[in-house]
Design an enzyme around this catalytic site. Structure first.
Site, PDB file in Angstrom:
ATOM      1  N   HIS A  51      -3.377   7.465   2.016  1.00  0.00           N
ATOM      2  CA  HIS A  51      -3.761   6.137   1.517  1.00  0.00           C
ATOM      3  C   HIS A  51      -5.150   5.830   2.094  1.00  0.00           C
ATOM      4  O   HIS A  51      -5.403   6.014   3.277  1.00  0.00           O
ATOM      5  CB  HIS A  51      -2.733   5.115   1.988  1.00  0.00           C
ATOM      6  CG  HIS A  51      -3.169   3.704   1.806  1.00  0.00           C
ATOM      7  ND1 HIS A  51      -3.690   3.251   0.610  1.00  0.00           N
ATOM      8  CD2 HIS A  51      -3.173   2.637   2.650  1.00  0.00           C
ATOM      9  CE1 HIS A  51      -3.987   1.971   0.736  1.00  0.00           C
ATOM     10  NE2 HIS A  51      -3.688   1.583   1.958  1.00  0.00           N
ATOM     11  N   CYS A 100       0.816  -1.226   0.000  1.00  0.00           N
ATOM     12  CA  CYS A 100       0.000   0.000   0.000  1.00  0.00           C
ATOM     13  C   CYS A 100       0.848   1.275   0.000  1.00  0.00           C
ATOM     14  O   CYS A 100       0.369   2.340  -0.383  1.00  0.00           O
ATOM     15  CB  CYS A 100      -0.951   0.005   1.192  1.00  0.00           C
ATOM     16  SG  CYS A 100      -2.141  -1.335   1.118  1.00  0.00           S
ATOM     17  N   ASN A 130     -10.046   0.347  -0.316  1.00  0.00           N
ATOM     18  CA  ASN A 130      -8.581   0.353  -0.268  1.00  0.00           C
ATOM     19  C   ASN A 130      -8.039  -0.255  -1.567  1.00  0.00           C
ATOM     20  O   ASN A 130      -8.122  -1.461  -1.761  1.00  0.00           O
ATOM     21  CB  ASN A 130      -8.122  -0.445   0.954  1.00  0.00           C
ATOM     22  CG  ASN A 130      -6.612  -0.497   1.102  1.00  0.00           C
ATOM     23  OD1 ASN A 130      -5.876  -0.163   0.177  1.00  0.00           O
ATOM     24  ND2 ASN A 130      -6.161  -0.930   2.254  1.00  0.00           N
TER      25      ASN A 130
HETATM   26  O1  UT7 Z   1      -3.871  -0.812   3.536  1.00  0.00           O
HETATM   27  C1  UT7 Z   1      -3.198  -1.667   4.364  1.00  0.00           C
HETATM   28  C2  UT7 Z   1      -3.355  -1.316   5.753  1.00  0.00           C
HETATM   29  N1  UT7 Z   1      -4.562  -1.879   6.278  1.00  0.00           N
HETATM   30  C3  UT7 Z   1      -5.229  -1.226   7.171  1.00  0.00           C
HETATM   31  O2  UT7 Z   1      -4.883  -0.118   7.475  1.00  0.00           O
HETATM   32  C4  UT7 Z   1      -6.389  -1.911   7.819  1.00  0.00           C
HETATM   33  C5  UT7 Z   1      -6.327  -1.650   9.292  1.00  0.00           C
HETATM   34  N2  UT7 Z   1      -7.381  -2.303  10.049  1.00  0.00           N
HETATM   35  C6  UT7 Z   1      -8.674  -1.976   9.964  1.00  0.00           C
HETATM   36  O3  UT7 Z   1      -9.084  -1.163   9.160  1.00  0.00           O
HETATM   37  C7  UT7 Z   1      -9.633  -2.571  10.978  1.00  0.00           C
HETATM   38  O4  UT7 Z   1      -8.870  -3.307  11.932  1.00  0.00           O
HETATM   39  C8  UT7 Z   1     -10.696  -3.511  10.386  1.00  0.00           C
HETATM   40  C9  UT7 Z   1     -11.710  -2.687   9.621  1.00  0.00           C
HETATM   41  C10 UT7 Z   1     -10.047  -4.547   9.487  1.00  0.00           C
HETATM   42  C11 UT7 Z   1     -11.461  -4.227  11.516  1.00  0.00           C
HETATM   43  O5  UT7 Z   1     -11.995  -3.263  12.413  1.00  0.00           O
HETATM   44  P1  UT7 Z   1     -11.747  -3.404  13.971  1.00  0.00           P
HETATM   45  O6  UT7 Z   1     -12.516  -2.323  14.605  1.00  0.00           O
HETATM   46  O7  UT7 Z   1     -10.274  -3.430  14.214  1.00  0.00           O
HETATM   47  O8  UT7 Z   1     -12.405  -4.782  14.312  1.00  0.00           O
HETATM   48  P2  UT7 Z   1     -11.766  -6.105  14.943  1.00  0.00           P
HETATM   49  O9  UT7 Z   1     -10.905  -6.791  13.949  1.00  0.00           O
HETATM   50  O10 UT7 Z   1     -11.168  -5.802  16.295  1.00  0.00           O
HETATM   51  O11 UT7 Z   1     -13.040  -6.969  15.155  1.00  0.00           O
HETATM   52  C12 UT7 Z   1     -14.130  -6.536  16.025  1.00  0.00           C
HETATM   53  C13 UT7 Z   1     -15.277  -7.483  15.839  1.00  0.00           C
HETATM   54  C14 UT7 Z   1     -14.891  -8.961  15.923  1.00  0.00           C
HETATM   55  O12 UT7 Z   1     -15.946  -9.668  16.571  1.00  0.00           O
HETATM   56  P3  UT7 Z   1     -15.857 -10.050  18.115  1.00  0.00           P
HETATM   57  O13 UT7 Z   1     -14.617 -10.889  18.243  1.00  0.00           O
HETATM   58  O14 UT7 Z   1     -15.752  -8.743  18.845  1.00  0.00           O
HETATM   59  O15 UT7 Z   1     -17.130 -10.794  18.336  1.00  0.00           O
HETATM   60  C15 UT7 Z   1     -14.814  -9.370  14.480  1.00  0.00           C
HETATM   61  O16 UT7 Z   1     -15.055 -10.757  14.310  1.00  0.00           O
HETATM   62  O17 UT7 Z   1     -15.867  -7.297  14.545  1.00  0.00           O
HETATM   63  C16 UT7 Z   1     -15.939  -8.567  13.879  1.00  0.00           C
HETATM   64  N3  UT7 Z   1     -15.801  -8.347  12.450  1.00  0.00           N
HETATM   65  C17 UT7 Z   1     -16.837  -8.109  11.623  1.00  0.00           C
HETATM   66  N4  UT7 Z   1     -18.155  -8.048  11.851  1.00  0.00           N
HETATM   67  C18 UT7 Z   1     -18.945  -7.780  10.794  1.00  0.00           C
HETATM   68  C19 UT7 Z   1     -14.646  -8.297  11.717  1.00  0.00           C
HETATM   69  N5  UT7 Z   1     -14.933  -8.056  10.425  1.00  0.00           N
HETATM   70  C20 UT7 Z   1     -16.278  -7.936  10.349  1.00  0.00           C
HETATM   71  C21 UT7 Z   1     -17.165  -7.691   9.292  1.00  0.00           C
HETATM   72  N6  UT7 Z   1     -18.504  -7.608   9.561  1.00  0.00           N
HETATM   73  N7  UT7 Z   1     -16.734  -7.500   8.032  1.00  0.00           N
END
Ligand code: UT7
Length: 326
Positions: free
Chosen positions: A253, A115, A283
């Site tokens: 980005h 990225c 992204n």
């Molecule tokens: O370009 C390269 C660089 N990449 C990035 O910068 C991405 C950086 N990361 C992110 O943007 C975020 O971490 C995500 C959008 C990928 C995830 O958001 P988050 O607030 O960090 O969520 P999390 O991974 O901590 O997950 C929270 C909850 C989990 O459920 P439990 O364990 O709390 O029950 C996940 O299973 O959200 C759940 N979850 C979803 N729920 C519905 C994860 N993905 C999804 C989804 N829909 N798509």
């Protein structure tokens, strides 16, 4: 002291026609439009057609950038493509773009910094242009990220889209101070101890298909993002002998609206100066910055003389930032 600078003289962008909405994804994995919008800001993404390749997206964006710069293929003497999704392991996508656009022999190669690829590629090109080694450089970020997605993994498949963006760089004489036009400062970083946070788990190709899929510890990447990006920005701005107050446009980005907001808030960048296309493009990895840049030039926001700040963080982990006066 008179110096050569690399000036951005044209910006182009291209998005494939197919659009996938969050509701479309919710039919494939356990997710919802509400969750995706709230956690990422993404509403839709463009998806490459079956008969398209990364080089096709790159060539379209490059054509527009050249046209906006008032240049033709005959003028180009350097091509750098930043991509994580090359058409094939080799030759470089830049070679294929050179042929597709009918550009004469000259240096053409790819840069792989995921990225952060566009920031890296722009900095590499600055090395050529500011030393008088290129007079019309095409810098392209082009990606078919959806081909690397596991559509059973809701933590990653909702985040990415396809597209390409390009800029033309030309030499311009400056005084050697912060009033010059062109790339004024950049900062590039990589921490290879964090490769396991974001990677592709297998070979890139097999029988015309990509085998490996994106694996990401999203919340870990998120934790590093705001802090590392802010440091790179502060360093790039300092090397440019500018201050954050001098920045007219912040073109980050487009990974996640929450990261964009976090960086802007930490650095005190006003909201109206932040160019955000994450809602509509998602992204697009190395393509996201030039695509957002193109959007804001075309809608009349970014104008000659403005100071633009770009930044990115991605797999590697790699990250970086650059300050440019247009
Ligand atoms: O370009 C390269 C660089 N990449 C990035 O910068 C991405 C950086 N990361 C992110 O943007 C975020 O971490 C995500 C959008 C990928 C995830 O958001 P988050 O607030 O960090 O969520 P999390 O991974 O901590 O997950 C929270 C909850 C989990 O459920 P439990 O364990 O709390 O029950 C996940 O299973 O959200 C759940 N979850 C979803 N729920 C519905 C994860 N993905 C999804 C989804 N829909 N798509």
């Amino acid at each position: 002291m008179r110096v050569l600078r690399s000036a951005v003289t044209g910006v182009g962008g291209y998005l494939p026609q197919n659009v996938m909405t969050n509701d479309d994804l919710a039919k494939m994995v356990d997710t919802s439009d509400e969750w995706i919008v709230e956690r990422t800001g993404i509403r839709q993404r463009h998806v490459i057609a079956k008969d398209q390749k990364t080089s096709d997206l790159a060539a379209e964006a490059a054509r527009i950038a050249l046209e906006r710069a008032g240049k033709t293929a005959a003028d180009v003497d350097l091509i750098i493509v930043a991509t994580t999704t090359p058409d094939m392991p080799f030759p470089a996508t830049a070679s294929i773009v050179q042929r597709k656009l009918g550009i004469a022999p000259g240096p053409a190669f790819d840069v792989q910094a995921v990225c952060s690829g566009f920031v890296y590629a722009l900095s590499v090109a600055d090395g050529f242009v500011a030393r008088g080694m290129a007079k019309c450089a095409l810098i392209i970020g082009a990606e078919a990220m959806t081909q690397l997605l596991d559509y059973t993994d809701r933590g990653t498949c909702i985040l990415f889209g396809d597209g390409a963006g390009a800029v033309v760089l030309e030499p311009v004489e400056g005084q050697g101070d912060n009033s010059d036009t062109g790339i004024l400062g950049f900062d590039l970083q990589c921490d290879g101890t964090k490769t396991e946070l974001l990677y592709v788990d297998g070979g890139t190709f097999g029988e015309g298909n990509r085998i490996g899929k994106v694996r990401m510890q999203g919340n870990q990447v998120f934790k590093h993002a705001v802090h590392k990006i802010s440091q790179a920005i502060e360093s790039a701005v300092e090397k440019a002998d500018l201050t954050i107050g001098d920045i007219d446009w912040f073109i980050p980005h487009q990974a996640n609206q929450r990261i964009l907001n976090g960086v802007a808030e930490r650095l005190g960048l006003e909201e109206h100066k932040v160019v955000s296309t994450v809602a509509f493009h998602a992204n697009t990895s190395a393509a996201s910055i030039p695509l957002a840049w193109f959007t804001a030039v075309e809608d009349g926001r970014i104008k000659p003389g403005d100071v633009v700040l770009i930044e990115a963080l991605g797999g590697g982990l790699t990250w970086g930032a650059a300050a440019i006066r247009l």
